[in-house]
Design a protein around this motif. Structure first.
Motif, PDB file in Angstrom:
ATOM      1  N   LEU A  30      35.414  28.925  34.496  1.00 57.36           N
ATOM      2  CA  LEU A  30      34.695  30.073  33.958  1.00 57.36           C
ATOM      3  C   LEU A  30      33.422  30.330  34.745  1.00 57.36           C
ATOM      4  CD1 LEU A  30      34.884  29.216  30.139  1.00 57.36           C
ATOM      5  CD2 LEU A  30      36.359  30.802  31.410  1.00 57.36           C
ATOM      6  N   ILE A  31      33.094  31.605  34.948  1.00 54.28           N
ATOM      7  CA  ILE A  31      31.764  32.017  35.395  1.00 54.28           C
ATOM      8  C   ILE A  31      31.066  32.583  34.172  1.00 54.28           C
ATOM      9  CG2 ILE A  31      30.460  33.622  36.818  1.00 54.28           C
ATOM     10  CD1 ILE A  31      32.653  33.335  38.932  1.00 54.28           C
ATOM     11  N   ARG A  32      29.985  31.926  33.765  1.00 56.06           N
ATOM     12  CA  ARG A  32      29.308  32.224  32.505  1.00 56.06           C
ATOM     13  C   ARG A  32      27.886  32.685  32.796  1.00 56.06           C
ATOM     14  NH1 ARG A  32      29.295  27.206  30.592  1.00 56.06           N
ATOM     15  NH2 ARG A  32      31.305  27.374  29.553  1.00 56.06           N
ATOM     16  N   ILE A  33      27.484  33.804  32.195  1.00 51.94           N
ATOM     17  CA  ILE A  33      26.129  34.342  32.370  1.00 51.94           C
ATOM     18  C   ILE A  33      25.479  34.401  30.996  1.00 51.94           C
ATOM     19  CG2 ILE A  33      24.744  36.245  33.250  1.00 51.94           C
ATOM     20  CD1 ILE A  33      27.524  36.972  34.781  1.00 51.94           C
ATOM     21  N   LEU A  34      24.373  33.688  30.811  1.00 48.38           N
ATOM     22  CA  LEU A  34      23.715  33.547  29.517  1.00 48.38           C
ATOM     23  C   LEU A  34      22.352  34.219  29.534  1.00 48.38           C
ATOM     24  CD1 LEU A  34      24.389  29.748  28.800  1.00 48.38           C
ATOM     25  CD2 LEU A  34      25.803  31.707  28.133  1.00 48.38           C
ATOM     26  N   SER A  35      21.999  34.830  28.414  1.00 47.11           N
ATOM     27  CA  SER A  35      20.628  35.287  28.220  1.00 47.11           C
ATOM     28  C   SER A  35      19.739  34.073  27.966  1.00 47.11           C
ATOM     29  CB  SER A  35      20.555  36.229  27.022  1.00 47.11           C
ATOM     30  OG  SER A  35      20.767  35.492  25.819  1.00 47.11           O
ATOM     31  N   PRO A  36      18.411  34.212  28.071  1.00 47.06           N
ATOM     32  CA  PRO A  36      17.545  33.076  27.752  1.00 47.06           C
ATOM     33  C   PRO A  36      17.792  32.514  26.354  1.00 47.06           C
ATOM     34  CG  PRO A  36      16.299  34.751  28.913  1.00 47.06           C
ATOM     35  CD  PRO A  36      17.649  35.351  28.634  1.00 47.06           C
ATOM     36  N   ARG A  37      18.040  33.391  25.378  1.00 43.66           N
ATOM     37  CA  ARG A  37      18.297  32.900  24.023  1.00 43.66           C
ATOM     38  C   ARG A  37      19.582  32.079  23.984  1.00 43.66           C
ATOM     39  NH1 ARG A  37      21.169  33.434  19.726  1.00 43.66           N
ATOM     40  NH2 ARG A  37      22.576  34.924  20.733  1.00 43.66           N
ATOM     41  N   ALA A  38      20.637  32.590  24.608  1.00 44.36           N
ATOM     42  CA  ALA A  38      21.910  31.875  24.611  1.00 44.36           C
ATOM     43  C   ALA A  38      21.818  30.575  25.401  1.00 44.36           C
ATOM     44  CB  ALA A  38      23.004  32.771  25.178  1.00 44.36           C
ATOM     45  N   ALA A  39      21.031  30.582  26.493  1.00 41.23           N
ATOM     46  CA  ALA A  39      20.879  29.369  27.295  1.00 41.23           C
ATOM     47  C   ALA A  39      20.143  28.287  26.513  1.00 41.23           C
ATOM     48  CB  ALA A  39      20.139  29.685  28.595  1.00 41.23           C
ATOM     49  N   ALA A  40      19.118  28.683  25.755  1.00 40.65           N
ATOM     50  CA  ALA A  40      18.382  27.716  24.942  1.00 40.65           C
ATOM     51  C   ALA A  40      19.291  27.105  23.879  1.00 40.65           C
ATOM     52  CB  ALA A  40      17.183  28.391  24.295  1.00 40.65           C
ATOM     53  N   GLU A  41      20.153  27.918  23.327  1.00 45.42           N
ATOM     54  CA  GLU A  41      21.097  27.418  22.324  1.00 45.42           C
ATOM     55  C   GLU A  41      22.140  26.507  22.971  1.00 45.42           C
ATOM     56  OE1 GLU A  41      24.524  29.373  19.499  1.00 45.42           O
ATOM     57  OE2 GLU A  41      22.580  30.389  19.596  1.00 45.42           O
ATOM     58  N   TYR A  42      22.609  26.882  24.145  1.00 41.70           N
ATOM     59  CA  TYR A  42      23.671  26.126  24.808  1.00 41.70           C
ATOM     60  C   TYR A  42      23.170  24.767  25.297  1.00 41.70           C
ATOM     61  CZ  TYR A  42      27.792  25.302  27.729  1.00 41.70           C
ATOM     62  OH  TYR A  42      28.940  24.763  28.274  1.00 41.70           O
ATOM     63  N   TYR A  43      21.975  24.747  25.920  1.00 41.06           N
ATOM     64  CA  TYR A  43      21.500  23.523  26.549  1.00 41.06           C
ATOM     65  C   TYR A  43      20.510  22.729  25.696  1.00 41.06           C
ATOM     66  CZ  TYR A  43      23.760  24.875  30.913  1.00 41.06           C
ATOM     67  OH  TYR A  43      24.692  25.201  31.873  1.00 41.06           O
ATOM     68  N   GLY A  44      20.028  23.297  24.600  1.00 37.74           N
ATOM     69  CA  GLY A  44      19.123  22.548  23.733  1.00 37.74           C
ATOM     70  C   GLY A  44      17.834  22.176  24.438  1.00 37.74           C
ATOM     71  N   SER A  45      17.454  20.908  24.363  1.00 36.01           N
ATOM     72  CA  SER A  45      16.154  20.480  24.872  1.00 36.01           C
ATOM     73  C   SER A  45      16.143  20.165  26.367  1.00 36.01           C
ATOM     74  CB  SER A  45      15.681  19.249  24.093  1.00 36.01           C
ATOM     75  OG  SER A  45      16.587  18.166  24.265  1.00 36.01           O
ATOM     76  N   ILE A  46      17.288  20.250  27.032  1.00 31.91           N
ATOM     77  CA  ILE A  46      17.305  20.022  28.486  1.00 31.91           C
ATOM     78  C   ILE A  46      16.486  21.124  29.169  1.00 31.91           C
ATOM     79  CG2 ILE A  46      18.790  20.188  30.535  1.00 31.91           C
ATOM     80  CD1 ILE A  46      19.141  17.532  29.343  1.00 31.91           C
ATOM     81  N   PRO A  47      15.545  20.773  30.046  1.00 34.61           N
ATOM     82  CA  PRO A  47      14.753  21.810  30.721  1.00 34.61           C
ATOM     83  C   PRO A  47      15.606  22.618  31.688  1.00 34.61           C
ATOM     84  CG  PRO A  47      14.262  19.642  31.631  1.00 34.61           C
ATOM     85  CD  PRO A  47      15.138  19.400  30.435  1.00 34.61           C
ATOM     86  N   MET A  48      15.214  23.866  31.874  1.00 36.81           N
ATOM     87  CA  MET A  48      15.893  24.721  32.835  1.00 36.81           C
ATOM     88  C   MET A  48      15.513  24.309  34.265  1.00 36.81           C
ATOM     89  SD  MET A  48      17.834  27.041  31.357  1.00 36.81           S
ATOM     90  CE  MET A  48      18.320  25.717  30.226  1.00 36.81           C
ATOM     91  N   PRO A  49      16.365  24.567  35.241  1.00 38.52           N
ATOM     92  CA  PRO A  49      15.973  24.355  36.639  1.00 38.52           C
ATOM     93  C   PRO A  49      14.701  25.129  36.987  1.00 38.52           C
ATOM     94  CG  PRO A  49      18.343  24.723  36.475  1.00 38.52           C
ATOM     95  CD  PRO A  49      17.775  24.995  35.120  1.00 38.52           C
ATOM     96  N   ASP A  50      13.901  24.558  37.874  1.00 35.34           N
ATOM     97  CA  ASP A  50      12.629  25.151  38.267  1.00 35.34           C
ATOM     98  C   ASP A  50      12.884  26.235  39.310  1.00 35.34           C
ATOM     99  OD1 ASP A  50      10.085  25.806  38.970  1.00 35.34           O
ATOM    100  OD2 ASP A  50       9.576  23.847  39.844  1.00 35.34           O
ATOM    101  N   TRP A  51      12.759  27.490  38.900  1.00 40.23           N
ATOM    102  CA  TRP A  51      12.997  28.618  39.806  1.00 40.23           C
ATOM    103  C   TRP A  51      11.685  29.278  40.231  1.00 40.23           C
ATOM    104  CZ3 TRP A  51      17.787  27.648  40.914  1.00 40.23           C
ATOM    105  CH2 TRP A  51      18.481  28.493  41.776  1.00 40.23           C
TER     106      TRP A  51
END
Length: 294
Positions: free
Chosen positions: A217-238
């Motif tokens: 799958l190629i999955r594109i998440l909004s910030p809200r969906a990404a926070a829900e999907y990954y929980g407390s794991i920090p996002m990559p530093d962009w």
């Protein structure tokens, strides 16, 4: 999960410190294949699975930039420009067994292309003998959202890439099953993947766009969906860039019982998700969140 036309062939983890990141993936239980070199000044190592793989790439010789350039585009220089800004999930290659026919079909579908590249890459087989991989790439870089870009990849000598000895990993991983991006407006990217896969294979909502490639799958998440999907794991530093970009890879392990013991032995910190998968933070994986499913 046999790979098909435009299935996920290999996500590219693009980094500055090649040896350090290759070592990080070893700590996760992967066995990278022997280090290889592109003619345009980059070095690479592959984490091979049955039908797709992960590529780790870095610049090793910028004096070779310009080799195999097409219409002014140089793959090596593109890698260098990426690492001048950030590290992590850059390009994602899609599977092809006929680069020219597939390239023509995608251009006909409305996707903008930077052209075709044919090249040879010196490599080392498992028995230590040298050989030459022959590859064709069709470039489909997204000029408006540069970090959600693709190319099609045709391996003319696949037996030199899909080597069984390189597919045996202590963590039991057998496939890349998803590539995940972050975008403020996921729907802005839906049309791109409809051009690749057709509307019937692209699910769309305000917070999630998901394309079924036929091999992951190629999955594109909004910030809200990404926070829900990954929980407390920090996002990559962009580095503060809010443009759409890659954040995660999901892989599947056939031996999940060994994972936590392996990671404990290697000093890898891991979080269990609400989906009963394992999440490993980007600072341990070349600025990419790694998700392991059973």
């Amino acid at each position: 999960m046999a790979n098909v036309r435009f299935g996920i062939d290999h996500p590219v983890v693009t980094v500055r410190d090649f040896d350090r990141v290759r070592g990080q993936f070893k700590n996760l239980g992967f066995t990278p294949n022997p280090v290889g070199y592109h003619p345009w000044g980059t070095t690479l190592s592959l984490l091979m699975f049955r039908d797709n793989f992960i590529e780790i790439i870095a610049v090793n010789d910028p004096s070779k930039f310009g080799t195999n350039s097409v219409n002014g585009f140089c793959y090596g220089r593109n890698v260098g420009k990426f690492t001048d800004r950030v590290e992590g999930l850059g390009l994602v290659a899609l599977h092809s067994k006929d680069a020219r026919a597939d390239h023509a079909a995608l251009v006909e579908s409305g996707l903008q292309s930077q052209g075709l590249i044919d090249f040879r890459r010196n490599m080392t087989k498992p028995d230590g003998t040298p050989d030459v991989a022959v590859v064709s790439l069709g470039l489909f870089l997204n000029e408006k959202q540069r970090d959600v870009s693709n190319f099609i990849c045709h391996q003319h000598r696949p037996e030199l890439i899909w080597v069984p000895a390189w597919q045996d990993h202590p963590n039991g991983v057998v496939a890349v099953t998803a590539v995940t991006y972050l975008a403020e407006q996921p729907l802005d990217l839906a049309q791109r993947y409809i051009a690749f896969y057709g509307e019937a294979h692209v699910a769309q909502s305000k917070d999630i766009v998901e394309a079924d490639t036929g091999c992951g799958l190629i999955r594109i998440l909004s910030p809200r969906a990404a926070a829900e999907y990954y929980g407390s794991i920090p996002m990559p530093d962009w580095k503060g860039d809010t443009q759409p970009h890659g954040i995660g890879l999901t892989v599947e392990s056939g031996t999940p019982a060994v994972l936590e013991s392996l990671w404990n032995s290697n000093g890898v910190d891991v979080l269990r998700s609400a989906r009963d998968t394992w999440l490993i933070s980007p600072e341990q994986c070349g600025n990419v969140i790694m998700e392991f499913s059973a």
